[in-house]
Design an enzyme around this catalytic site. Structure first.
Site, PDB file in Angstrom:
ATOM      1  N   LEU A 168       0.813  -1.221   0.000  1.00 56.17           N
ATOM      2  CA  LEU A 168       0.000   0.000   0.000  1.00 56.17           C
ATOM      3  C   LEU A 168       0.846   1.272   0.000  1.00 56.17           C
ATOM      4  O   LEU A 168       0.324   2.375   0.082  1.00 56.17           O
ATOM      5  CB  LEU A 168      -0.927   0.015   1.221  1.00 56.17           C
ATOM      6  CG  LEU A 168      -1.943  -1.123   1.277  1.00 56.17           C
ATOM      7  CD1 LEU A 168      -2.811  -0.990   2.534  1.00 56.17           C
ATOM      8  CD2 LEU A 168      -2.823  -1.144   0.032  1.00 56.17           C
ATOM      9  N   GLY A 169       2.171   1.127  -0.122  1.00 61.11           N
ATOM     10  CA  GLY A 169       3.043   2.293  -0.088  1.00 61.11           C
ATOM     11  C   GLY A 169       3.182   2.964  -1.442  1.00 61.11           C
ATOM     12  O   GLY A 169       2.447   2.666  -2.399  1.00 61.11           O
ATOM     13  N   GLN A 170       4.149   3.889  -1.506  1.00 61.42           N
ATOM     14  CA  GLN A 170       4.329   4.686  -2.729  1.00 61.42           C
ATOM     15  C   GLN A 170       4.643   3.792  -3.929  1.00 61.42           C
ATOM     16  O   GLN A 170       4.084   3.975  -5.015  1.00 61.42           O
ATOM     17  CB  GLN A 170       5.465   5.706  -2.519  1.00 61.42           C
ATOM     18  CG  GLN A 170       5.578   6.714  -3.659  1.00 61.42           C
ATOM     19  CD  GLN A 170       6.848   7.553  -3.619  1.00 61.42           C
ATOM     20  OE1 GLN A 170       7.741   7.317  -2.796  1.00 61.42           O
ATOM     21  NE2 GLN A 170       6.945   8.524  -4.509  1.00 61.42           N
ATOM     22  N   TYR A 224      18.744   3.809   8.261  1.00 61.84           N
ATOM     23  CA  TYR A 224      18.151   3.352   6.993  1.00 61.84           C
ATOM     24  C   TYR A 224      19.243   2.771   6.085  1.00 61.84           C
ATOM     25  O   TYR A 224      19.110   1.657   5.571  1.00 61.84           O
ATOM     26  CB  TYR A 224      17.472   4.549   6.321  1.00 61.84           C
ATOM     27  CG  TYR A 224      16.819   4.274   4.988  1.00 61.84           C
ATOM     28  CD1 TYR A 224      15.726   3.414   4.880  1.00 61.84           C
ATOM     29  CD2 TYR A 224      17.273   4.903   3.828  1.00 61.84           C
ATOM     30  CE1 TYR A 224      15.105   3.201   3.656  1.00 61.84           C
ATOM     31  CE2 TYR A 224      16.655   4.697   2.609  1.00 61.84           C
ATOM     32  CZ  TYR A 224      15.571   3.840   2.528  1.00 61.84           C
ATOM     33  OH  TYR A 224      14.946   3.625   1.312  1.00 61.84           O
TER      34      TYR A 224
END
Ligand code: NAD
Ligand code: AKB
Length: 321
Positions: free
Chosen positions: A10-12, A142
């Site tokens: 459901l992300g970018q 990250y």
């Protein structure tokens, strides 16, 4: 035919990758999953869709065996700015999630796509024409999870014969879903604000140069890499890919060719500026071009023109509802 499982769907990226995979391989063949629980109507519209937390190994096992999964596009992760705000959670999602995906891939013989990032490089990396093979000592949590992820995917390929493949993606620009907590999000925000307000306050300095790519090129890159002949791939995790190396000032200038009144001012966010300053200014993607024919279709002007047109349509449709 074994099916395809997408985590973090459901992300970018997932919001555009899932429809593209479904168009190529058939709607029933692509299982969209995410941590988010959708209401029944939302889940039905996205079917086959299921809730899946990639940090829960048993949920991955159940989905892979239930749907006879042959390929996993593992998108679930925290992006750079969100990860810096919650490093412990970022380690859990980005590392335990990937480990669980690779373990289930080992058990069931799945192929795995892993999206690394320009964030996998650090301040000691050559910042211009950053080579495919170079120093990788990132200073963000990250980036650390991305380098470790690249190495872990390579390990599973060499040690267990799992077909893992990956890309070092730059900042992605898109209009379908909003970006999810990254340092390069300013580019998407700037385009939205240009259409809505003709002005934008940017959190990176005007001359911060980073690699970017329009989403249609990124989707093509992922699918083309996964379809490439294995014998041609000199690298697994992960290939440098880029489409443009741009600054906020240059994107603003490209927008002004369509919206002359557009203005930008700058209020620097020290956390995201420090992250951007530790990343390459431009990648050398020669290995991807040579090995599997990577070639982007959108440069800065082509992306800007298409994005502005799509955003105008999207915002007009939203106003009409
Ligand atoms: P995003 O933040 O938009 O989406 C990530 C999705 O993962 C979200 O829908 C979220 O709900 C889901 N998620 C979070 N924790 C989860 C968990 N425990 N289990 C299952 N799902 C979970 O991210 P994106 O931009 O779509 O990026 C996808 C991948 O691509 C990430 O690995 C990211 O690091 C990488 N990447 C993205 C970009 C970019 O510019 N978008 C650039 C380089 C690399
Ligand atoms: C981010 O800014 O965190 C992402 C990326 C480049 O990995 N867009």
């Amino acid at each position: 035919m074994p099916s395809i499982l997408v985590t973090g769907a459901l992300g970018q990226i997932g919001s555009e990758l899932v429809p593209a995979l479904r168009q190529r391989y058939g709607a029933e063949q692509v299982i969209a999953t995410d941590l988010k629980v959708l209401p029944p109507s939302g889940a039905a519209a996205l079917a086959p869709y299921g809730h899946l937390d990639c940090t829960e190994a048993h949920q991955l096992h159940e989905a892979v065996s239930r749907y006879d999964v042959g390929t996993i596009y593992h998108l679930a992760a925290l992006l750079s700015a969100s990860a810096e705000a919650a490093p412990q959670l970022a380690w859990s999602v980005n590392m335990s999630g990937l480990y669980n995906v690779l373990e289930v891939a080992r058990e069931y013989g799945c192929r795995v796509f892993f999206p690394s990032s320009i964030g996998a490089f650090g301040p000691e990396t050559p910042r211009d024409a950053t080579p495919q093979v170079t120093i990788q000592r990132p200073t963000t949590i990250y980036g650390i999870t991305k380098v470790a992820g690249e190495l872990l995917c390579d390990y599973y390929a060499h040690r267990f014969g799992i077909d893992t493949r990956g890309l070092r993606l730059p900042g992605l620009i898109s209009y379908v879903a909003a970006p999810g907590g990254g340092t390069t999000d300013y580019a998407v925000e700037m385009l939205y604000h240009a259409v809505r307000y003709a002005s934008y306050t940017c959190f990176l300095s005007a001359d911060t140069r980073l690699d970017m790519m329009y989403m249609p090129d990124a989707i093509a890159a992922m699918m083309d890499l996964m379809e490439a002949e294995e014998a041609r791939l000199r690298y697994r995790n992960a290939y440098n890919v880029t489409a443009m190396s741009v600054t906020p000032a240059e994107i603003a200038e490209a927008i002004r060719r369509h919206i002359p009144a557009f203005t930008v001012d700058y209020e620097i966010d020290p956390v995201r500026q420090a992250i951007a300053d530790s990343w390459p200014r431009s990648l050398d993607d020669g290995a991807a071009r040579a090995d599997w024919g990577w070639a982007p279709r959108y440069d800065l002007d082509a992306m800007t023109q298409d994005m502005l047109a799509r955003l105008k349509d999207k915002l007009a449709a939203a106003r009409g509802r």
